[in-house]
Design a protein around this motif. Sequence first.
Motif, PDB file in Angstrom:
ATOM      1  N   THR B  72      11.974  -1.475   4.889  1.00 19.71           N
ATOM      2  CA  THR B  72      10.898  -0.491   4.977  1.00 19.71           C
ATOM      3  C   THR B  72      10.485  -0.018   3.580  1.00 19.71           C
ATOM      4  O   THR B  72       9.293   0.091   3.276  1.00 19.71           O
ATOM      5  N   ALA B  73      11.481   0.233   2.734  1.00 15.64           N
ATOM      6  CA  ALA B  73      11.170   0.647   1.363  1.00 15.64           C
ATOM      7  C   ALA B  73      10.376  -0.446   0.643  1.00 15.64           C
ATOM      8  O   ALA B  73       9.408  -0.165  -0.073  1.00 15.64           O
ATOM      9  N   SER B  74      10.768  -1.703   0.863  1.00 18.10           N
ATOM     10  CA  SER B  74      10.059  -2.808   0.217  1.00 18.10           C
ATOM     11  C   SER B  74       8.625  -2.889   0.722  1.00 18.10           C
ATOM     12  O   SER B  74       7.703  -3.159  -0.053  1.00 18.10           O
ATOM     13  N   MET B  75       8.439  -2.633   2.033  1.00 15.33           N
ATOM     14  CA  MET B  75       7.086  -2.669   2.580  1.00 15.33           C
ATOM     15  C   MET B  75       6.227  -1.587   1.927  1.00 15.33           C
ATOM     16  O   MET B  75       5.059  -1.826   1.585  1.00 15.33           O
ATOM     17  N   VAL B  76       6.809  -0.406   1.726  1.00 20.50           N
ATOM     18  CA  VAL B  76       6.065   0.686   1.084  1.00 20.50           C
ATOM     19  C   VAL B  76       5.710   0.300  -0.357  1.00 20.50           C
ATOM     20  O   VAL B  76       4.571   0.485  -0.800  1.00 20.50           O
ATOM     21  N   VAL B  77       6.683  -0.273  -1.078  1.00 19.00           N
ATOM     22  CA  VAL B  77       6.413  -0.714  -2.450  1.00 19.00           C
ATOM     23  C   VAL B  77       5.277  -1.739  -2.455  1.00 19.00           C
ATOM     24  O   VAL B  77       4.343  -1.660  -3.266  1.00 19.00           O
ATOM     25  N   CYS B  78       5.348  -2.689  -1.519  1.00 21.89           N
ATOM     26  CA  CYS B  78       4.312  -3.731  -1.443  1.00 21.89           C
ATOM     27  C   CYS B  78       2.945  -3.120  -1.171  1.00 21.89           C
ATOM     28  O   CYS B  78       1.950  -3.549  -1.738  1.00 21.89           O
ATOM     29  N   LEU B  79       2.892  -2.110  -0.282  1.00 19.36           N
ATOM     30  CA  LEU B  79       1.616  -1.464   0.038  1.00 19.36           C
ATOM     31  C   LEU B  79       1.071  -0.732  -1.181  1.00 19.36           C
ATOM     32  O   LEU B  79      -0.099  -0.874  -1.539  1.00 19.36           O
ATOM     33  N   LEU B  80       1.947   0.053  -1.828  1.00 16.90           N
ATOM     34  CA  LEU B  80       1.497   0.879  -2.951  1.00 16.90           C
ATOM     35  C   LEU B  80       1.019   0.030  -4.123  1.00 16.90           C
ATOM     36  O   LEU B  80       0.052   0.371  -4.806  1.00 16.90           O
ATOM     37  N   LEU B  81       1.702  -1.096  -4.360  1.00 14.60           N
ATOM     38  CA  LEU B  81       1.340  -1.926  -5.508  1.00 14.60           C
ATOM     39  C   LEU B  81       0.447  -3.106  -5.111  1.00 14.60           C
ATOM     40  O   LEU B  81      -0.404  -3.540  -5.889  1.00 14.60           O
ATOM     41  N   GLY B  82       0.652  -3.606  -3.901  1.00 13.91           N
ATOM     42  CA  GLY B  82      -0.027  -4.837  -3.499  1.00 13.91           C
ATOM     43  C   GLY B  82      -1.469  -4.642  -3.077  1.00 13.91           C
ATOM     44  O   GLY B  82      -2.320  -5.499  -3.350  1.00 13.91           O
ATOM     45  N   VAL B  83      -1.773  -3.514  -2.414  1.00  8.40           N
ATOM     46  CA  VAL B  83      -3.151  -3.276  -1.982  1.00  8.40           C
ATOM     47  C   VAL B  83      -4.089  -3.163  -3.190  1.00  8.40           C
ATOM     48  O   VAL B  83      -5.138  -3.815  -3.220  1.00  8.40           O
ATOM     49  N   PRO B  84      -3.720  -2.352  -4.206  1.00  6.98           N
ATOM     50  CA  PRO B  84      -4.580  -2.325  -5.396  1.00  6.98           C
ATOM     51  C   PRO B  84      -4.736  -3.699  -6.053  1.00  6.98           C
ATOM     52  O   PRO B  84      -5.838  -4.060  -6.478  1.00  6.98           O
ATOM     53  N   LEU B  85      -3.649  -4.464  -6.083  1.00  7.38           N
ATOM     54  CA  LEU B  85      -3.733  -5.799  -6.681  1.00  7.38           C
ATOM     55  C   LEU B  85      -4.681  -6.691  -5.876  1.00  7.38           C
ATOM     56  O   LEU B  85      -5.513  -7.420  -6.439  1.00  7.38           O
ATOM     57  N   ALA B  86      -4.573  -6.592  -4.545  1.00  9.06           N
ATOM     58  CA  ALA B  86      -5.444  -7.399  -3.683  1.00  9.06           C
ATOM     59  C   ALA B  86      -6.908  -7.011  -3.903  1.00  9.06           C
ATOM     60  O   ALA B  86      -7.791  -7.880  -3.957  1.00  9.06           O
ATOM     61  N   TRP B  87      -7.158  -5.706  -4.055  1.00 14.73           N
ATOM     62  CA  TRP B  87      -8.529  -5.238  -4.299  1.00 14.73           C
ATOM     63  C   TRP B  87      -9.058  -5.822  -5.608  1.00 14.73           C
ATOM     64  O   TRP B  87     -10.174  -6.322  -5.686  1.00 14.73           O
ATOM     65  N   LEU B  88      -8.182  -5.778  -6.635  1.00 13.18           N
ATOM     66  CA  LEU B  88      -8.552  -6.307  -7.947  1.00 13.18           C
ATOM     67  C   LEU B  88      -8.933  -7.780  -7.843  1.00 13.18           C
ATOM     68  O   LEU B  88      -9.926  -8.229  -8.409  1.00 13.18           O
ATOM     69  N   LEU B  89      -8.127  -8.526  -7.083  1.00  9.97           N
ATOM     70  CA  LEU B  89      -8.366  -9.967  -6.952  1.00  9.97           C
ATOM     71  C   LEU B  89      -9.614 -10.262  -6.129  1.00  9.97           C
ATOM     72  O   LEU B  89     -10.312 -11.248  -6.372  1.00  9.97           O
ATOM     73  N   ALA B  90      -9.916  -9.382  -5.150  1.00  9.42           N
ATOM     74  CA  ALA B  90     -11.037  -9.664  -4.247  1.00  9.42           C
ATOM     75  C   ALA B  90     -12.361  -9.126  -4.771  1.00  9.42           C
ATOM     76  O   ALA B  90     -13.404  -9.728  -4.571  1.00  9.42           O
ATOM     77  N   GLY B 205      -0.619  -7.586   6.970  1.00  4.91           N
ATOM     78  CA  GLY B 205       0.074  -7.887   5.721  1.00  4.91           C
ATOM     79  C   GLY B 205       1.350  -7.093   5.589  1.00  4.91           C
ATOM     80  O   GLY B 205       2.388  -7.616   5.168  1.00  4.91           O
ATOM     81  N   ALA B 206       1.294  -5.821   5.988  1.00  4.02           N
ATOM     82  CA  ALA B 206       2.475  -4.960   5.905  1.00  4.02           C
ATOM     83  C   ALA B 206       3.567  -5.462   6.843  1.00  4.02           C
ATOM     84  O   ALA B 206       4.751  -5.483   6.484  1.00  4.02           O
ATOM     85  N   VAL B 207       3.177  -5.888   8.026  1.00  3.31           N
ATOM     86  CA  VAL B 207       4.161  -6.385   8.990  1.00  3.31           C
ATOM     87  C   VAL B 207       4.799  -7.678   8.475  1.00  3.31           C
ATOM     88  O   VAL B 207       6.020  -7.859   8.528  1.00  3.31           O
ATOM     89  N   LEU B 208       3.953  -8.561   7.935  1.00  3.09           N
ATOM     90  CA  LEU B 208       4.477  -9.808   7.369  1.00  3.09           C
ATOM     91  C   LEU B 208       5.466  -9.515   6.244  1.00  3.09           C
ATOM     92  O   LEU B 208       6.546 -10.101   6.172  1.00  3.09           O
ATOM     93  N   ALA B 209       5.082  -8.586   5.370  1.00  6.54           N
ATOM     94  CA  ALA B 209       5.936  -8.240   4.239  1.00  6.54           C
ATOM     95  C   ALA B 209       7.250  -7.639   4.730  1.00  6.54           C
ATOM     96  O   ALA B 209       8.329  -7.962   4.218  1.00  6.54           O
TER      97      ALA B 209
END
Lengths: 262, 277
Positions: B72-90, B205-209
Amino acid sequence: MTVRSVAAVPLTAGLVATVLGLAGCGAGGDEPASTLTVLAASSLTDVFDDLEGTYEAQHPDVDVQLSFDSSSTLAEQVVQGAPAGVLATADRATMRTVVEEGLGAEPVVFARNELVLVTPADNPGNIEGITDLDDSDVAYAVCVPEAPCGAASATLLARSGVTAPPVTEEDSVRDTLGKVVEGEVDAGLVFASDAQAAGGRVRAIPVPAADNVRTPDVAVVLDGPDTDAAQVWVDLLISRAGRRVLLDHGFLPAPAAAEKSP
Amino acid sequence: MSGRPAVALGAGTGAATGRVPWQLLVPAAFAVALLVLPLTGLLVRAPWSTLPARLTDPEVGQALRLSLLTATASMVVCLLLGVPLAWLLARASFPGRRVLRAMVTVPLVLPPVVGGVALLAAFGRTGVAGGWLDDTLGLRLPFTTLGVVVAQSFVAMPFLVLAVEGALRSADARYDDLAATFGASRWQTFCRVTLPLAAPGVLSGAVLAWARALGEFGATITFNGSYPGTTRTMPLAIYAARNTDFEAAILLSLVLLVVSVAILALLRERWMAGPVS
């Protein structure tokens, strides 16, 4: 549609034939006629690597395949049906699980080992003895309790009055040694022969003899098609040449040559 | 391409709905056997009679708690860091975007054990960043629960980034432009327009992560070793038990199987029903 599916069957058949043909090719050629698989405790890595050369020089028709892991992992693999000619473990307990399943008879003790405390060469934790491990700021590694080195370590730590837990329980003694060599932990408990194998990359600190645990190294010929070649390997282990190699690598001699183990 | 099959289907409905060709049925049956037999094996060999006693074993609860917490902690980390990264890439355009995209998806195809070795090389005590972290912050990641979260986030992040980036790309970017013409800042647009539109992608994405983090083994054991309570998550506990107590390994596997299937089914029903089915 019909044309495609008709074409697909010969294509698939052709692929299968090609794969089978390739697999068949591998068996031919001028390779040795037979293979002897030897499963050995990870502490025996260097000794068995040496003996492989000796064995294959004497028996060029046999190709020796060595596989090293924790004794308990290998014993479980044998119980689950892994094909192998010889199993060598670093204690009697794991060997017993194989013998009790009727997979091999009359294990032979061919050497002994004892624990030693090792630190990285620069000793970042200033470890001088086993009691220094009883400090929650010291990060030390041991083997899992199921592995021979882990079982011996648990006894040693209890006798030494160390209650602070390790930071990790590694699967095999060479994994524990690796954590020390890489400097990821301040100290680790490994066999004396492993410390010697690491050479200058670690600092070995002897453990008080009264608290130390001596564990036997045991080999058995496993039931199967390779028993003759396997027996030759075990004979080599307890031969004068084999004992010399073991001593050179930091093992202790067996109590009496070729003592039978339960 | 779209016209002809339609005509063919109309002319020969009988052939399309007729009996299943054996050329497809036989391989499919083998595929089912390969996928289902091992799980059946788990159920058959499970120590049902001693199940209640074993389930209350504190080590089982400890490993399960640690797994749920770290995933769960990893999912939160992925959301906090990964969503902005995905936005940047898209949505952002900058030089080297494609290279960056390729780099952040590497852990997706990397064997996890390689990830563990790489993490040690970076954050280990003698690693590139690890020595600095230890000297300045007194922070040591290997052999800690935090290190487990780092390892799980490393392998799970690409799953989230790719899912969210895909959702952002398929969402109509003209809504963003429209929001901008009404005077919304880019941050406001992201919060009020972009993110809500991409919500299904973010959730899947969060569920997969989370699922990837829950099953993480190779990077975790390589980077953190294995010790009960701090780093021995369920997969590591199964690995530790397999040699000496195969029944315990089966039991732990069953627990992990039930937990992952239950949570995936629950989430799928609640939030993912639309896009998935």
